[in-house]
Write an enzyme that holds these catalytic residues in place. Sequence first.
Site, PDB file in Angstrom:
ATOM      1  N   GLU A 109       8.999  15.385  16.775  1.00 27.00           N
ATOM      2  CA  GLU A 109       9.808  15.312  15.180  1.00 27.00           C
ATOM      3  C   GLU A 109       9.153  16.642  14.404  1.00 27.00           C
ATOM      4  O   GLU A 109       7.726  16.816  14.503  1.00 27.00           O
ATOM      5  CB  GLU A 109       9.405  14.164  14.548  1.00 27.00           C
ATOM      6  N   GLU A 135       9.404   1.197  10.351  1.00 30.18           N
ATOM      7  CA  GLU A 135      10.477   2.279  10.261  1.00 30.18           C
ATOM      8  C   GLU A 135       9.860   3.493  10.494  1.00 30.18           C
ATOM      9  O   GLU A 135       9.159   4.013   9.745  1.00 30.18           O
ATOM     10  CB  GLU A 135      11.203   2.155   8.812  1.00 30.18           C
ATOM     11  N   LYS A 180       0.895  -1.125  -0.021  1.00 32.92           N
ATOM     12  CA  LYS A 180       0.059   0.027  -0.152  1.00 32.92           C
ATOM     13  C   LYS A 180       0.796   1.176   0.091  1.00 32.92           C
ATOM     14  O   LYS A 180       1.556   1.674   0.929  1.00 32.92           O
ATOM     15  CB  LYS A 180      -0.866   0.024   1.266  1.00 32.92           C
ATOM     16  N   CYS A 215      13.420  11.076   7.525  1.00 35.45           N
ATOM     17  CA  CYS A 215      13.300  10.403   8.761  1.00 35.45           C
ATOM     18  C   CYS A 215      14.619  10.569   9.513  1.00 35.45           C
ATOM     19  O   CYS A 215      14.846  10.740  10.600  1.00 35.45           O
ATOM     20  CB  CYS A 215      12.926   8.949   8.852  1.00 35.45           C
TER      21      CYS A 215
END
Length: 482
Positions: A386, A251, A176, A285
């Site tokens: 983040e 991840e 997906k 990331c």
Amino acid sequence: MTASTRHDLFINGEWKKPDSGKWIEIRSPATGEKLGEAARGDKEDVDAAVAAAKKAFPAWRDTPASKRADALYRLRDLVARDKEKLATIITSEMGKPLKEAREEVDFAIGLLRFATENTRRLQGEIIPGERPNEKILIDRVPHGVIGAIAAWNFPLALCARKIAPAIAAGNTIVLKPHELTPLSGLALAKLVAEAEIPAGVVNIVTGDGPEVGVPLVTHPDTKLITMTGSTPAGKKIMAAAAEHLKEVRLELGGKAPFIVMEDADLDKAVEAAVVARFGNAGQVCTSNERTYVHEAIYDSFAEKLRSRINALKVGDPMDPSTDMGPKVSEDELKKVDDIVKKAASQGAKIEIGGQRLTGGLYNKGSFYAPTLITGVTHEMDIARNEVFGPVLSLLKVRDFDEALERANDCRYGLSAYLFTKDLARILRMTKELNFGEVYVNREGGEEPQGFHHGYGDSGLGGEDGQHGLEAYVDTKTIYLNA
Ligand code: NAD
């Protein structure tokens, strides 16, 4: 591709309309223009794709490793042939500058290449048994059907990163892509068909998290779930997979510290700090999320940084001279803007940028100004959560001890950066810096033969290289007697 192009689901080697009869509009974050529509998949589509993958599994598992490698080589060559076309799709739907999109295609090629070169290196073990002539074999066997879920920030490479090792190891896969950026994954599916990878080995179901992601994770026939995305979504996936005691590889987000000591090569460190923060508009990331600079060089570092940030050209991502494109969506832009405003309200100083860009082409897209924030303290939200945007936070540290302490006081543990010439510090860092991937005296950028792996809230599992490939096989222990 035109605005009216509808992109079906890729199931069992065929293009299929979605069960729901619904579509998701895909728009360019730079111009707002409609790029096409992707199928809004649902549980029925996931069921069909998993059934196709399950049916294709025995024959693909039994295909010799060298033949699986041949198929992957064909796919790699086709991706290389279509590099420019794929880069254009990435830039159109995601907004990164075309030059970065080309690098992303190269990374995808590298990932395909690594998996291809190693299909025959998934070796088992032979151990002497206790009985006369007995041998204990530890074999490596594929899991079966892999359920894969991707983020939007590397819409092609993240798909390749999952498809390549999964099928190299003899699994089949249902993938997906992210609902914001499905076109790159679908373009890859076309090449999968052209490479004559057998029907059902790779299936792509587009759609959102609740309608496609959730049924994929909970389907009894998906044996391993690999997901790249945010930490909250990763935790939900892990909880859903726990119901089925299913293996997950996650991840997730990062909060990379970027440590610059007083003996560092300053120009090199400034350049790397900028690339690692403003590359892909900060949506990586491994981005430099908090820059810790030794007090002895703080002022000169800050001065160089200011002029480098002021020189960044934000604009049309198709223009070769553009350094930074738009944020991927209005929601993402707002998220970043809220974080910046909160930092200001907590006492940080916005030295450069700090707001969306307006006027001319900026009015059509989701452009945010490259931003420099100083006076950031470790307690502020911006230093802890983040940001995932073009916002560089500068923090002063007394010494290496303080840098290590600050860096480690964090719930994430993906990437970190260290700039120093002192070997003793570097050796100390190998033990005391709690991150799964450390870049020493260089900017970021994983390599296909490395191992991209985070601790804590950055996930579990890891991808790439031999360790990443081995995630796609299970062990089977056989007590062998005549
Ligand atoms: P996201 O979590 O919003 O979405 C990721 C994917 O998960 C999407 O395909 C989404 O549809 C799906 N999803 C969401 N909820 C789900 C659920 N409950 N069940 C199943 N599927 C679900 O993340 P994003 O905004 O696409 O990506 C940004 C995040 O990804 C950042 O935090 C970034 O750090 C992280 N990221 C990590 C890596 C890495 O390798 N560690 C790489 C790229 C991005």
